[in-house]
Design an enzyme around this catalytic site. Structure first.
Site, short mmCIF file in Angstrom:
data_model
loop_
_atom_site.label_atom_id
_atom_site.label_comp_id
_atom_site.label_asym_id
_atom_site.label_seq_id
_atom_site.Cartn_x
_atom_site.Cartn_y
_atom_site.Cartn_z
N CYS A 401 0.81 -1.21 0.00
CA CYS A 401 0.00 0.00 0.00
C CYS A 401 0.85 1.27 0.00
O CYS A 401 0.47 2.28 -0.60
CB CYS A 401 -0.96 0.00 1.19
SG CYS A 401 -0.15 -0.12 2.79
N HIS A 445 -2.10 0.58 6.97
CA HIS A 445 -2.41 0.94 5.60
C HIS A 445 -1.90 2.35 5.31
O HIS A 445 -1.66 3.14 6.23
CB HIS A 445 -3.93 0.87 5.38
CG HIS A 445 -4.35 0.89 3.94
ND1 HIS A 445 -3.87 0.01 3.00
CD2 HIS A 445 -5.23 1.69 3.29
CE1 HIS A 445 -4.43 0.26 1.83
NE2 HIS A 445 -5.25 1.29 1.98
N ASP A 461 -7.85 6.21 -2.29
CA ASP A 461 -7.07 5.02 -1.94
C ASP A 461 -6.69 4.29 -3.23
O ASP A 461 -7.48 3.50 -3.75
CB ASP A 461 -7.86 4.11 -1.02
CG ASP A 461 -6.98 3.03 -0.40
OD1 ASP A 461 -5.86 2.85 -0.88
OD2 ASP A 461 -7.43 2.35 0.54
#
Length: 645
Positions: A401, A445, A461
């Site tokens: 991520c 994350h 995201d």
């Protein structure tokens, strides 16, 4: 001083082993191995009846322990070297212990080492291990002051003493004035074992955090929790980029939210594990909360580092628009790129800016490019070069991520859109046992925020473009079968997950009602008992009264036990009463042997048959070994048949 018996040495070794075993995971391997060898050596000495090593050898071994600690830590001050040094010295102490005085000193050192376990953790498992070590230490003290006895009766006697202490412990726990924070200054490395996010981010950092199954925090919602797509728990906000590492930018603190909350509200209780940082990992965007601070980057902050478990009552408003009137300096900071890095990504950003009709369209074009590039989501990406964003987007196309978020933000800045990286946690899993949302380190994350003039700061995201299951189902759903996933986060072992859920629920109860028993809860308890809002003076008075009641009850119980005779005493007292009725009472100071000897001289006819009864009673009551059944039967039979003439 008398030498120690073999059973006393055995209890000493058992207590030391149970004390040192929980520390093995924190001690350097060399220190752990040395302690084990020293304990085994002392056990062999006791078994063979050999002499203890000479004082000169012990001095050399002590110097070796000190040298090992110094070699490992390079100093003696702090939690880690202090515990290691005490562990070595406890093991060495047993090699010179052959007296009751030294043995009691070793027991006290074991009890002190058991307290040291709580510098690392305070969960139920550690409490159980400390209780087991305390039980062994109490058994050791009983062995030091009593005769030889089998292990099971000695352990039961120690357990009985612990149970007798429980009422007093409960009174002290409930009524001792609670102090929020430590009672003494902890060493500088007291929080070195805490895990979690850092205040900066480089490629691979969050992937390493995600390999841990430790719990980061829990959230208990009053109603339904927000959907998975809204479960973003904000941590560090990273604006400055030097070509490889992302760091926070300047941020001011506010005493109240500087935005107007709107949209659905989600009230919840956040139970945050200690991480030694200021950020509170709240759900976007928190409403007013007393005693907390609000950063310019919308983080919820504590005024002090979170060094103990923290319980907060919060309300989140995820749909709140924020940043419409953002400071121009903040926007300028969110556009900076280091010169000479990632030229291909810069070119991509310029292409997107040229292709977009307006600035609001650029983020969607970038997400489409990420999706069309078939970027792979993985915990084990290929190594990146100097221009890590270029390498990820155009060469390896594999990343976690933090790679997605960093690449997206660089692309946005190259396209003229202010953007920054936000790290924290995403998602969480509802525990079916107690209904709490559990967020683990494996849920760590990173995502992006972009600023648009018409909408303010918006969360984007980019990981969801390539791995949408990461948002809906967590890390295990996005990376099924990955060998680097934490065992407790695996989705292919339902029995293990069920066991984990039950353990988490029990630990949550422990955290809330034992470790979370803070001054506020103490005041609530005292008020519920009808004493109103009390200060520390009143608490001390209540505590003293409670302790007096407990001690009075225990004293009455002990006196009742003293006055209550067993079958052996009852048989002997029957014999004494019959002799007293015949005119030959026993004096208060006379033992059974002295009584029988006196009557044999003064009234031989009345004392006929008394001597064997008195001898049997003395053996049964004061003998060094447990009585056999035949002796007991003979004593009771003789005492019943005895009749003075």
């Amino acid at each position: 001083m008398p030498s120690l018996r073999r059973d006393q040495v055995g209890w000493l070794l058992a207590g030391a082993a149970l004390t040192l075993a929980p520390h093995a995971g924190h001690l350097p391997p060399a220190i752990s191995a040395l302690c084990a060898l020293l304990l085994v050596w002392r056990g062999l000495i006791a078994q063979r009846g050999s002499r203890l090593p000479p004082r000169t050898l012990l001095v050399v071994l002590a110097a070796g322990v000190v040298g090992s600690v110094l070699l490992e830590f390079h100093h003696f001050f702090g939690k880690e070297p202090g515990i290691a040094l005490l562990a070595g010295l406890l093991s060495l102490k047993l090699l010179e212990t052959d007296s009751l005085r030294d043995a009691r000193a070793a027991v006290l050192l074991s009890l002190f080492m058991q307290l040291g376990q709580f510098l690392y953790q305070q969960d139920m498992a550690i409490a159980a291990l400390a209780l087991l070590g305390t039980l062994a230490s109490i058994g050791t003290l009983l062995a030091l002051q009593g005769r030889a006895e089998a292990v099971a009766p000695r352990a039961l006697a120690a357990l009985r003493l612990l149970l007798l202490a429980l009422p007093l412990m409960l009174v002290l726990f409930l009524l001792f004035p609670r102090v929020q924070g430590p009672l003494w200054g902890l060493p500088a490395d007291a929080y070195s074992a805490v895990s979690g996010l850092s205040d900066n981010m480089a490629p691979g950092d969050i992937a390493r955090v995600s390999e841990s199954a430790e719990i980061a925090f829990r959230a208990a919602f009053e109603g339904d929790p927000p959907p998975p797509a809204e479960r973003y728990w904000r941590g560090p906000v990273l604006t400055r980029f030097d070509g490889r590492t992302w760091r926070p930018g300047p941020s001011r603190r506010h005493g109240q939210p500087f935005y107007r909350s709107s949209g659905p509200a989600y009230p919840y209780t956040l139970t945050l594990e200690p991480h030694n940082q200021h950020w509170l990992l709240a759900l976007d965007f928190p409403g007013p909360a007393a005693g907390l601070a609000y950063g310019d980057d919308f983080r919820l902050l504590s005024r002090e580092p979170v060094r103990s478990r923290l319980r907060l009552e919060l309300v989140a408003h995820p749909a709140t628009p924020v940043g419409l009137d953002e400071n121009p300096r903040t926007l300028q900071e969110a556009l900076k790129l280091p010169p000479g890095f990632n030229p291909r990504t810069r070119a991509l950003g310029e292409q997107l800016r040229a292709a977009a009709g307006r600035a609001d369209d650029i983020p969607a074009l970038a997400i489409r490019h990420f999706r069309d590039s078939r970027l792979a989501y993985t915990l084990t990406p290929a190594p990146l070069g100097r221009d890590d964003v270029d390498s990820f987007l155009f060469d390896t196309r594999q990343g976690f991520c933090e790679h997605f978020a960093a690449a997206f933000v660089v692309t946005m800045r190259a396209a003229g859109v202010p953007a920054r990286v936000v790290t924290g946690y995403q998602g969480g899993e509802i525990n079916p046992v107690d209904g709490t949302l559990v967020v683990r380190q494996s849920d760590a994350h990173a995502w992006a925020e972009v600023w648009l003039a018409t909408k303010g700061w918006l969360r984007v995201d980019p990981t969801a473009a390539s791995a949408p299951r990461r948002i809906d189902g967590g890390l295990a759903a996005a990376l099924p079968g990955s060998a680097r996933l934490p065992l407790l986060a695996r989705s292919d072992l339902p029995w293990l997950r069920a066991l984990r859920d039950r353990m988490d629920a029990v630990n949550n109860r422990w955290n809330q009602w034992v470790l979370g028993y803070n001054p506020a809860r103490q005041r609530e308890l005292v008020a519920s008992l009808g004493f109103g809002d009390t200060g520390w003076q009143s608490l001390i008075a209540l505590m003293a009264g409670g302790c007096a009641v407990v001690m009075g009850g225990l004293t009455l119980w002990a006196l009742r036990r003293v006055s209550t005779t067993d079958a052996i005493d009852r048989s002997w007292l029957r014999v004494c009463r019959r002799l007293a009725a015949a005119g030959h009472p026993r004096q208060a100071w006379e033992g059974p042997s002295n009584y029988a000897s006196r009557l044999a001289r003064e009234a031989p006819e009345a004392a006929a048959g008394l001597a064997p009864i008195a001898a049997d009673y003395a053996r049964l009551r004061y003998g060094p070994a447990p009585a056999d059944a035949a002796l007991l039967k003979r004593f009771h039979h003789s005492s019943r048949k005895f009749r003075p003439r």
